[in-house]
Design an enzyme around this catalytic site. Structure first.
Site, PDB file in Angstrom:
ATOM      1  N   GLU A 155     -71.145  37.280  -7.172  1.00 57.31           N
ATOM      2  CA  GLU A 155     -71.181  38.496  -5.564  1.00 57.31           C
ATOM      3  C   GLU A 155     -72.155  38.273  -5.434  1.00 57.31           C
ATOM      4  O   GLU A 155     -73.173  39.370  -5.252  1.00 57.31           O
ATOM      5  CB  GLU A 155     -70.186  39.388  -6.236  1.00 57.31           C
ATOM      6  N   GLU A 308     -61.348  37.133  -9.740  1.00 58.97           N
ATOM      7  CA  GLU A 308     -61.465  38.546 -10.673  1.00 58.97           C
ATOM      8  C   GLU A 308     -60.173  39.433 -10.414  1.00 58.97           C
ATOM      9  O   GLU A 308     -60.754  39.411  -8.803  1.00 58.97           O
ATOM     10  CB  GLU A 308     -62.665  38.741 -10.763  1.00 58.97           C
TER      11      GLU A 308
HETATM   12  C1  GAL Z   1     -66.872  42.552  -9.915  1.00 59.98           C
HETATM   13  C2  GAL Z   1     -68.160  42.153 -10.418  1.00 59.98           C
HETATM   14  C3  GAL Z   1     -67.569  41.953 -12.107  1.00 59.98           C
HETATM   15  C4  GAL Z   1     -67.936  43.155 -12.371  1.00 59.98           C
HETATM   16  C5  GAL Z   1     -66.056  43.779 -11.888  1.00 59.98           C
HETATM   17  C6  GAL Z   1     -65.504  44.333 -12.385  1.00 59.98           C
HETATM   18  O1  GAL Z   1     -67.317  42.892  -8.473  1.00 59.98           O
HETATM   19  O2  GAL Z   1     -68.198  40.331 -10.352  1.00 59.98           O
HETATM   20  O3  GAL Z   1     -68.984  41.316 -13.218  1.00 59.98           O
HETATM   21  O4  GAL Z   1     -68.118  44.067 -12.386  1.00 59.98           O
HETATM   22  O5  GAL Z   1     -66.116  43.836 -10.684  1.00 59.98           O
HETATM   23  O6  GAL Z   1     -65.913  45.854 -11.274  1.00 59.98           O
END
Ligand code: GAL
Length: 673
Positions: A155, A308
């Site tokens: 990110e 994700e």
């Molecule tokens: C994303 C990040 C993850 C985790 C997830 C949940 O932004 O890449 O590592 O933090 O959010 O909050």
């Protein structure tokens, strides 16, 4: 065969899995992890995303033993690895040795240690250490049989106001403008006497005591995106130099303003999205749909990766609502319906401690005997049934313009007639009626080819460059329909008001000149009357507009602008332009958009289907896959089908009408006619 084709073959269709952080756990847990992964049908994990401190506990001292063991274990169990470079989380020793890697925030304070993303992307020291750990990983694992993909950092996003950022900013500006005269002209530095006479006088903007020069601010946004991209490319090129046939990507975010994803996408084998629709927001699936369309469009319609999402609740908001039973499945199918080739989660196993200890996981704190894990197993089974959709995509007749330059201009540079524009809300306002009526939509940046589209929707394109404006004009001239909303085409790519009256770039296109922009006072409501007698209200904004070649589709029925056009139609070349000069109430706004789309001869995917059922299609030369998703938790739905097919989720033949239970779904495979 592309690298992504090879990846799809390798995982047998769709990728299913999540972030796996074994460094947080005792090795005795790893065996249970892979056993349960297999039970759930997991075929891919993102490994080592934040593991820098575990891989390089001291400068130059590397510990790969644990990762060797995990890579082998995963491979032995048929699970593929999306191996991360851990550079989003520099170890504490690095920040102690070189505190200057901490990003300085706009208020002059360093970001500090204790979170992640604590680096200045322009820092040569950070880049150097990042290159070293990346090289070590690539040396060791490029030919490991588990390696299926590279996940570069995580990110990308930090904005930094360090000295190193200023040095890099100057280099970037020199490349862009060549000489200071050009820069001074581009930034209109004669205003308030800001003329630069030496490159070294230029710094990245900090929080100014008064307003910041809007062109400098705009360039800083562009520069920040590019500086981050340089970091990505450097790491990508390192891993590529060891082995060229493994796809390389990084993970992007939903509606993320700090990086121009149109510029990034060509540098990746696939774009990947992290998205956390808020279960507390009843409409979050609509903005998710737009983001999925954007991601499919970022690489010209190629499938993308859902990298994700949450299995249930997140932990970053004030109130973190669970995904109710069935919603995780439905949201996953939604991503697939809009050409995702994976369903991945943050994360595999819920952490016991740390900032995200209450963020849900595929394997929650309550263990395998839990609602979430049962749903994960069920979805894993369905992912296999849906393997045929992998690699397929879609193409639409409607394009929506979504552009980072325009976004930055509108929201980051202040000093415009009103400073509370939300570009993404505006885009969603335009997208939602199309989504509700089942029109497929692609997303395009300014300046891209518009071949094949019948309708272009242009939400508040305040800042657009000459080439971008010209493309839109040509599109209309050649027969396209343009639906454009107010405050578009106002400034050039240097944030300078275009000459010859508003809206400089589009005056001929909309067939009207705007004398002044009239933002509305709070609570001001205007009456608007359509040519066919329908009445509506509008708020927020009015153009003081004078028709030239255009005609009024609607006029103000009260106030100082009574009788003047509020919605304009202009026949332009072989095309048609509908221009909205005020913020119509939603139902009237929707009718204007939907009437223009229908008049352009575009048909929705399905008619007579309620708006709580999302319909979308992806396909290839042989088949199409119609996804029907009932987002209502209470209502059933009947969907009339035009042709029979096979529901991949049940294996049954469906024809006539498909009945969907609340949160029900069907994925209907049909041969291409
Ligand atoms: C994303 C990040 C993850 C985790 C997830 C949940 O932004 O890449 O590592 O933090 O959010 O909050």
């Amino acid at each position: 065969m592309t690298r992504m084709d090879a990846f799809r073959n390798r995982v047998g269709g769709l990728a299913y899995g999540g972030d796996y952080n074994p460094e947080q756990w005792d090795p005795s847990v790893w065996r249970e992890d892979v056993r349960l992964m297999r039970e759930a049908g997991v075929n891919t994990v993102s490994l080592g995303v934040f593991a820098w401190a575990s891989l390089e506990p001291e400068p130059g001292k590397f510990e790969f033993g644990w990762l060797d063991e995990v890579m082998d274990l995963l491979h032995d169990n048929g699970i593929h690895v999306n191996l991360a470079t851990p550079t989003a989380a520099p170890p504490v020793w690095l920040t102690h040795l070189h505190p200057e890697v901490f990003p300085i925030m706009a208020d002059g304070q360093p970001f500090g240690f204790g979170n992640r993303l604590h680096y200045d992307p322009s820092s040569p020291i950070y880049r150097d250490y990042a290159a070293k750990i990346t090289t070590k990983l690539a040396e060791r694992y490029s030919f490991h049989p588990a390696l299926a993909m590279w996940h570069i950092s995580n990110e990308y996003g930090p904005t930094a106001h360090n000295e190193a950022s200023s040095v890099n900013f100057r280099r970037w500006l020199r490349r862009k403008y060549g000489d200071l005269d050009t820069l001074n002209e581009a930034w209109t530095t004669r205003f308030w006497g800001q003329i630069y006479t030496d490159w070294d006088q230029i710094e990245v903007p900090n929080i100014p005591r008064t307003w910041m020069n809007p062109s400098r601010r705009l360039d800083f946004k562009r520069f920040t995106s590019d500086a981050l991209l340089e970091c990505y490319i450097a790491e990508r090129d390192i891993v590529r130099s060891f082995r060229d046939d493994i796809p390389v990507m990084t993970n992007f975010m939903r509606f993320y303003r700090n990086a121009d994803y149109w510029k990034w996408a060509p540098e990746e084998d696939a774009v990947a999205l992290d998205i956390y629709p808020n279960p507390a927001d009843a409409d979050s699936h609509v903005s998710a749909a737009f983001n999925y369309d954007l991601f499919r469009s970022l690489k010209g319609g190629r499938p993308w990766m859902l990298m994700e999402q949450a299995a249930s609740a997140v932990s970053q908001w004030k109130l973190n609502i669970v995904k109710e039973p069935g919603r995780m499945r439905l949201g996953s199918l939604q991503a697939l319906s809009r050409a995702a080739d994976s369903v991945m989660f943050f994360q595999w196993r819920a952490s016991r401690g740390g900032q995200e200890r209450f963020h849900s996981a595929m394997l929650p704190h309550s263990g395998p005997d839990s609602r979430t894990f049962r749903e994960i197993i069920d979805l894993g089974r369905e992912m296999k049934l849906l393997a045929p959709v992998a690699g397929t995509t879609s193409r639409s007749e409607i394009a929506v313009l979504f552009d980072w330059d325009g976004w930055w201009g509108l929201e980051e540079t202040f000093g415009i007639p009103r400073s509370d524009f939300s570009y993404t809300d505006t885009v969603m306002r335009h997208y939602t009626p199309l989504w509700e009526r089942h029109y497929p939509v692609d997303v395009v940046p300014a300046g891209s080819s518009l071949d094949g589209y019948k309708v272009l929707v242009v939400p508040n394109a305040y800042l657009i460059d000459d080439a971008g404006a010209e493309r839109i004009i040509e599109f209309a001239r050649d027969g396209g329909t343009v639906i454009m909303s107010f405050f578009s085409g106002v400034v050039d790519d240097r944030n300078r008001v275009r000459p010859d009256g508003y809206p400089g770039a589009f005056r001929r296109l909309i067939g009207a000149k705007i004398d002044e922009y009239w933002p509305a006072r709070p609570h001001e409501v205007f009456a608007v009357e359509f040519a066919d007698g329908r009445r509506a209200t509008s708020t927020w904004w009015r153009d003081d507009l004078h028709l030239e070649t255009g005609t009024a589709l609607a006029t103000y029925a009260d106030g100082l602008l009574e009788g003047r056009a509020a919605v304009v139609e202009n026949r332009f070349g072989a095309g048609r332009v509908v221009y909205l000069a005020t913020l119509l109430e939603q139902s009237a706004f929707d009718s204007v958009v939907l009437d223009a789309v229908a008049a352009a001869g575009v048909r929705p995917l399905l008619q007579d289907v309620p708006s709580h059922v999302e319909c979308s299609v992806r396909g290839d030369a042989a088949h199409e896959y119609l996804f029907l998703l009932n987002h209502s938790g209470e209502l059933n739905a009947s969907v009339p089908l035009e042709a029979e097919g096979t529901d991949l989720l049940t294996g049954t033949t469906v024809s006539g009408t498909v009945e969907l239970a609340p949160l029900g779904a069907a994925v209907i495979q049909r041969p291409r006619a």
